[in-house]
Design a protein around this motif. Structure first.
Motif, PDB file in Angstrom:
ATOM      1  N   ASN A  16       1.987   4.044   1.583  1.00 50.73           N
ATOM      2  CA  ASN A  16       1.405   2.731   1.879  1.00 50.73           C
ATOM      3  C   ASN A  16       1.698   1.670   0.828  1.00 50.73           C
ATOM      4  OD1 ASN A  16      -0.070   2.879   4.390  1.00 50.73           O
ATOM      5  ND2 ASN A  16      -1.358   4.406   3.369  1.00 50.73           N
ATOM      6  N   VAL A  17       1.945   2.089  -0.421  1.00 55.29           N
ATOM      7  CA  VAL A  17       2.023   1.132  -1.524  1.00 55.29           C
ATOM      8  C   VAL A  17       3.037   0.011  -1.273  1.00 55.29           C
ATOM      9  CG1 VAL A  17       2.672   0.867  -3.941  1.00 55.29           C
ATOM     10  CG2 VAL A  17       1.166   2.731  -3.258  1.00 55.29           C
ATOM     11  N   GLU A  18       4.252   0.392  -0.895  1.00 52.90           N
ATOM     12  CA  GLU A  18       5.292  -0.624  -0.734  1.00 52.90           C
ATOM     13  C   GLU A  18       4.929  -1.625   0.358  1.00 52.90           C
ATOM     14  OE1 GLU A  18       9.230   0.866  -0.026  1.00 52.90           O
ATOM     15  OE2 GLU A  18      10.028  -1.174   0.239  1.00 52.90           O
ATOM     16  N   ASN A  19       4.554  -1.076   1.515  1.00 55.81           N
ATOM     17  CA  ASN A  19       4.192  -1.923   2.644  1.00 55.81           C
ATOM     18  C   ASN A  19       3.034  -2.853   2.285  1.00 55.81           C
ATOM     19  OD1 ASN A  19       3.909  -2.938   5.231  1.00 55.81           O
ATOM     20  ND2 ASN A  19       2.610  -1.231   5.892  1.00 55.81           N
ATOM     21  N   THR A  20       2.002  -2.307   1.633  1.00 55.12           N
ATOM     22  CA  THR A  20       0.829  -3.107   1.276  1.00 55.12           C
ATOM     23  C   THR A  20       1.207  -4.197   0.276  1.00 55.12           C
ATOM     24  OG1 THR A  20      -0.574  -1.179   1.632  1.00 55.12           O
ATOM     25  CG2 THR A  20      -1.505  -2.975   0.339  1.00 55.12           C
ATOM     26  N   ALA A  21       1.961  -3.832  -0.757  1.00 52.36           N
ATOM     27  CA  ALA A  21       2.339  -4.813  -1.778  1.00 52.36           C
ATOM     28  C   ALA A  21       3.164  -5.937  -1.154  1.00 52.36           C
ATOM     29  CB  ALA A  21       3.129  -4.131  -2.892  1.00 52.36           C
ATOM     30  N   LYS A  22       4.110  -5.566  -0.299  1.00 57.64           N
ATOM     31  CA  LYS A  22       4.991  -6.576   0.300  1.00 57.64           C
ATOM     32  C   LYS A  22       4.232  -7.462   1.281  1.00 57.64           C
ATOM     33  CE  LYS A  22       9.276  -5.110  -1.067  1.00 57.64           C
ATOM     34  NZ  LYS A  22      10.104  -3.913  -1.052  1.00 57.64           N
ATOM     35  N   THR A  23       3.363  -6.837   2.076  1.00 53.72           N
ATOM     36  CA  THR A  23       2.590  -7.609   3.054  1.00 53.72           C
ATOM     37  C   THR A  23       1.713  -8.636   2.344  1.00 53.72           C
ATOM     38  OG1 THR A  23       2.481  -5.622   4.409  1.00 53.72           O
ATOM     39  CG2 THR A  23       0.999  -7.414   5.004  1.00 53.72           C
ATOM     40  N   LEU A  24       1.015  -8.191   1.294  1.00 52.67           N
ATOM     41  CA  LEU A  24       0.113  -9.090   0.564  1.00 52.67           C
ATOM     42  C   LEU A  24       0.912 -10.199  -0.124  1.00 52.67           C
ATOM     43  CD1 LEU A  24      -2.442  -6.564  -0.944  1.00 52.67           C
ATOM     44  CD2 LEU A  24      -2.851  -8.227   0.868  1.00 52.67           C
ATOM     45  N   ALA A  25       2.038  -9.812  -0.774  1.00 47.90           N
ATOM     46  CA  ALA A  25       2.852 -10.802  -1.476  1.00 47.90           C
ATOM     47  C   ALA A  25       3.335 -11.880  -0.504  1.00 47.90           C
ATOM     48  CB  ALA A  25       4.029 -10.126  -2.160  1.00 47.90           C
ATOM     49  N   ALA A  26       3.815 -11.436   0.655  1.00 44.33           N
ATOM     50  CA  ALA A  26       4.323 -12.394   1.646  1.00 44.33           C
ATOM     51  C   ALA A  26       3.210 -13.330   2.101  1.00 44.33           C
ATOM     52  CB  ALA A  26       4.906 -11.642   2.834  1.00 44.33           C
ATOM     53  N   LEU A  27       2.032 -12.752   2.331  1.00 49.19           N
ATOM     54  CA  LEU A  27       0.890 -13.557   2.792  1.00 49.19           C
ATOM     55  C   LEU A  27       0.522 -14.628   1.763  1.00 49.19           C
ATOM     56  CD1 LEU A  27      -1.572 -13.904   4.815  1.00 49.19           C
ATOM     57  CD2 LEU A  27      -2.803 -12.412   3.249  1.00 49.19           C
ATOM     58  N   THR A  48       2.456   8.185  -5.657  1.00 50.42           N
ATOM     59  CA  THR A  48       1.831   6.871  -5.554  1.00 50.42           C
ATOM     60  C   THR A  48       2.150   6.008  -6.777  1.00 50.42           C
ATOM     61  OG1 THR A  48       0.028   7.781  -4.248  1.00 50.42           O
ATOM     62  CG2 THR A  48      -0.369   5.668  -5.297  1.00 50.42           C
ATOM     63  N   PHE A  49       2.000   6.580  -7.977  1.00 49.15           N
ATOM     64  CA  PHE A  49       2.208   5.753  -9.161  1.00 49.15           C
ATOM     65  C   PHE A  49       3.668   5.320  -9.303  1.00 49.15           C
ATOM     66  CE2 PHE A  49       2.733   4.897 -13.742  1.00 49.15           C
ATOM     67  CZ  PHE A  49       1.869   3.810 -13.808  1.00 49.15           C
ATOM     68  N   GLU A  50       4.599   6.217  -8.944  1.00 46.39           N
ATOM     69  CA  GLU A  50       6.016   5.846  -8.975  1.00 46.39           C
ATOM     70  C   GLU A  50       6.263   4.669  -8.035  1.00 46.39           C
ATOM     71  OE1 GLU A  50       4.897   8.845  -9.184  1.00 46.39           O
ATOM     72  OE2 GLU A  50       5.933   9.709 -10.923  1.00 46.39           O
ATOM     73  N   CYS A  94      -6.103   0.403   0.168  1.00 37.28           N
ATOM     74  CA  CYS A  94      -4.656   0.325   0.014  1.00 37.28           C
ATOM     75  C   CYS A  94      -3.937   0.637   1.325  1.00 37.28           C
ATOM     76  CB  CYS A  94      -4.267   1.300  -1.084  1.00 37.28           C
ATOM     77  SG  CYS A  94      -2.550   1.513  -1.345  1.00 37.28           S
ATOM     78  N   ASP A  95      -4.684   1.053   2.351  1.00 33.75           N
ATOM     79  CA  ASP A  95      -4.030   1.475   3.592  1.00 33.75           C
ATOM     80  C   ASP A  95      -3.986   0.375   4.649  1.00 33.75           C
ATOM     81  OD1 ASP A  95      -6.692   1.384   4.180  1.00 33.75           O
ATOM     82  OD2 ASP A  95      -6.939   3.521   4.551  1.00 33.75           O
ATOM     83  N   GLY A 201      -0.185   8.140   6.328  1.00 34.81           N
ATOM     84  CA  GLY A 201      -1.115   8.993   5.590  1.00 34.81           C
ATOM     85  C   GLY A 201      -2.379   9.249   6.386  1.00 34.81           C
ATOM     86  N   SER A 202      -3.369   9.880   5.747  1.00 39.64           N
ATOM     87  CA  SER A 202      -4.594  10.175   6.478  1.00 39.64           C
ATOM     88  C   SER A 202      -5.814   9.849   5.631  1.00 39.64           C
ATOM     89  CB  SER A 202      -4.616  11.658   6.862  1.00 39.64           C
ATOM     90  OG  SER A 202      -4.461  12.427   5.691  1.00 39.64           O
TER      91      SER A 202
END
Ligand code: UDP
Ligand code: MG
Length: 318
Positions: A16-27, A48-50, A94-95, A201-202
């Protein structure tokens, strides 16, 4: 320009990290908001940390830390609040089950003077019946113990810097973020949102972890269970008086009470009450013990390049 921090507690959320970070940044870029994203990996066992580190290298507004083990979501939230430097801080999952489009609305309310903006669930989204039932039971117990309606509340909130500082100043270790903002007071508004479905994820919750969470939060926020012990004692005393009188009367009239059944039942019931009471008291003693030891809420193990500070111990000892 005012800075908004978004705190994202993440446990095993590598997908989820990449998608969440990119979605928020774009917004936020679209809304022309000054922002930072604070990811707190809660001792994740996956990458996750990587993933957070990679996002941080691509976008300097993303920062993150990794705990030394899983300390739970509460600890994650508080670590995030500690790391956040914004004038206002949003806490969200984060999801992306908390829809990001709501953040600009919260931001507008904050600019109008709101100090806390509570995200209120208009529906619980699509969840399994089992999850719904255990969550339902969880909120019932919580609401009645805390005496606040928790059924539609969530951890999705915006807090003003002043509120963040109040929460960070609390000395207790067993925190319950969701109810603490009610406790804090301040100018509070609500925004409704629709819980989204988890894409990757779950869910980390099951019936037992929810129950443990409910008990831990209830006892950290209410002493009602202790009063329950007094109540059970009172009920036992009333019964024993009635039974005692009956026994005496029968004895004086010449026919002594027969019946092992009564004795067995009484021993079992009272024994049960006593053990339950000891359990409740023991639970509170355990809580006091934990608080007295004064261990930090979490221990940070790794940080991204743009986070400075003591990386081996806890962030700040409180
Ligand atoms: N989470 C966490 N530590 C934990 C469990 C969960 O930081 O020990 C995070 C998780 O990564 C997510 C949020 O808390 O961002 C909510 O968890 P989840 O989605 O599993 O719960 P649900 O949405 O099903 O209530
Ligand atoms: Mg979720």
């Amino acid at each position: 320009m005012a800075l908004l921090s978004v705190v994202l507690p993440s446990y095993n959320e590598e997908m989820n990290v990449e998608n969440t970070a990119k979605t928020l940044a774009a917004l936020f870029e679209k809304e022309k908001m000054d922002y930072e994203l604070v990811f707190v990996s809660d001792g994740s066992r996956d990458k996750t940390f990587e993933a957070i580190k990679k996002q941080s290298e691509e976008n300097p507004r993303v920062k993150g830390v990794e705990f030394s083990r899983n300390f739970g979501k509460e600890a994650g939230i508080f670590a995030g609040l500690e790391l956040a430097t914004g004038d206002a801080v949003v806490v969200m999952d984060c999801d992306l089950q908390h829809p990001p489009e709501v953040i600009p609305k919260m931001w507008e309310l904050w600019k109008e003077g709101a100090q806390i903006v509570e995200g209120k669930k208009s529906s619980r989204g699509k969840e399994s019946i089992f999850h719904r039932m255990s969550a339902g039971l969880f909120y019932k117990i919580m609401s009645s113990l805390i005496k606040m309606d928790m059924s539609s509340s969530s951890d999705f909130k915006l807090l003003d810097r002043r509120v963040v500082d109040v929460l960070l100043g609390l000395p207790e270790r067993n925190t319950f973020f969701r109810a603490l903002t009610f406790w804090a007071g301040f100018d509070t508004r609500t925004v409704e949102y629709e819980v989204q479905e988890r894409k990757y994820g779950s869910s980390k919750w099951n019936f037992f972890s929810l129950m443990r969470y409910a008990i831990a939060n209830a006892t950290s926020f209410s002493t009602l269970p202790l009063q329950l012990v007094t109540m059970m004692g009172t009920i036992s005393i009333i019964f024993s008086v009635i039974l005692g009188i009956q026994t005496l009367v029968k004895y004086l009239m010449g026919n002594s009470v027969e019946g092992f059944t009564t004795v067995i039942l009484l021993v079992l019931i009272i024994g049960g009450f006593i053990m339950l009471s000891l359990g409740i008291i023991g639970h509170y003693i355990a809580r006091v013990y934990e608080e007295v030891k004064g261990r930090p809420k979490y221990v940070i193990n790794k940080v991204t390049e743009n986070v400075k500070g003591n990386v081996t111990g806890s962030w700040k000892r409180r």
